[in-house]
Write a protein that holds these residues in place. Structure first.
Motif, short mmCIF file in Angstrom:
data_model
loop_
_atom_site.label_atom_id
_atom_site.label_comp_id
_atom_site.label_asym_id
_atom_site.label_seq_id
_atom_site.Cartn_x
_atom_site.Cartn_y
_atom_site.Cartn_z
N GLU A 1 -48.52 20.75 -3.94
CA GLU A 1 -47.49 20.21 -3.09
C GLU A 1 -47.54 21.42 -1.77
N GLU B 1 -48.90 13.73 3.94
CA GLU B 1 -47.75 12.90 3.38
C GLU B 1 -46.95 12.47 4.41
N ASP B 2 -46.44 11.15 4.59
CA ASP B 2 -45.93 10.74 5.80
C ASP B 2 -44.52 9.72 5.44
N THR B 3 -44.49 9.50 4.05
CA THR B 3 -43.04 8.85 3.61
C THR B 3 -42.46 9.41 2.78
N ASP B 4 -42.93 10.23 1.78
CA ASP B 4 -42.06 10.89 0.65
C ASP B 4 -42.32 12.31 0.55
N PHE B 5 -41.24 13.06 1.13
CA PHE B 5 -41.37 14.52 1.48
C PHE B 5 -40.55 15.40 0.43
N THR B 6 -40.48 14.70 -0.77
CA THR B 6 -39.91 15.27 -1.84
C THR B 6 -40.59 16.12 -2.81
N TYR C 1 -41.84 17.71 -6.09
CA TYR C 1 -41.28 17.13 -7.49
C TYR C 1 -41.64 18.22 -8.64
N LYS D 1 -40.03 20.61 2.59
CA LYS D 1 -40.39 19.25 2.89
C LYS D 1 -42.07 19.24 2.75
N ARG E 1 -50.14 16.66 -0.11
CA ARG E 1 -50.10 16.39 -1.58
C ARG E 1 -51.72 16.40 -2.20
#
Length: 128
Positions: A8, A52-57, A59, A69, A73
């Protein structure tokens, strides 16, 4: 048996920078189209990456004090026995080192998001 690992990374790791890092780390085949990258290594390890363009979490459970951010991935699969003389763990280390050399991205490389193996922060690259 197969193992899944994840990288990530923040927005410092672009598809172009990742492709260069994978080339320097010894990938035997790299395909890069727009914001995706696929790579294959001599050990049989495979890496696929998407911007990544929708979920910046973030994990990873062991964040090593990092909080960023996620913009890239990478999914890494180590599958089956390695050919004689090849080492997926050695290739993972080369990937982490090459990413750290190619760009200033903060990143975490973890085993199934549970155990952090490598990370880069303001002090540089670290190994667990």
């Amino acid at each position: 048996m197969s193992l899944d690992l994840h990288i990530e990374a923040d927005d410092g790791l672009t598809s172009a920078a990742l492709s260069i890092a994978l080339q320097r780390s010894g990938a035997i085949e790299i395909d890069s189209v727009k914001d995706t990258v696929e790579a294959h290594f001599a050990s049989g390890m495979r890496l696929s990456a998407d911007a990544e363009d929708t979920d910046f979490t973030l994990y990873a459970e062991d964040k090593k004090g990092l909080d960023f951010k996620v913009s890239m991935r990478c999914y890494i699969r180590i599958k089956g026995p390695e050919p004689e003389g090849e080492s997926s763990m050695s290739e993972l280390e080369k990937i982490a080192e090459s990413i750290a050399d190619v760009c200033s991205s903060y990143f975490i490389l973890s085993f199934q998001y549970e155990s952090t193996l490598f990370w880069r922060d303001a002090l540089g690259l670290h190994r667990a």
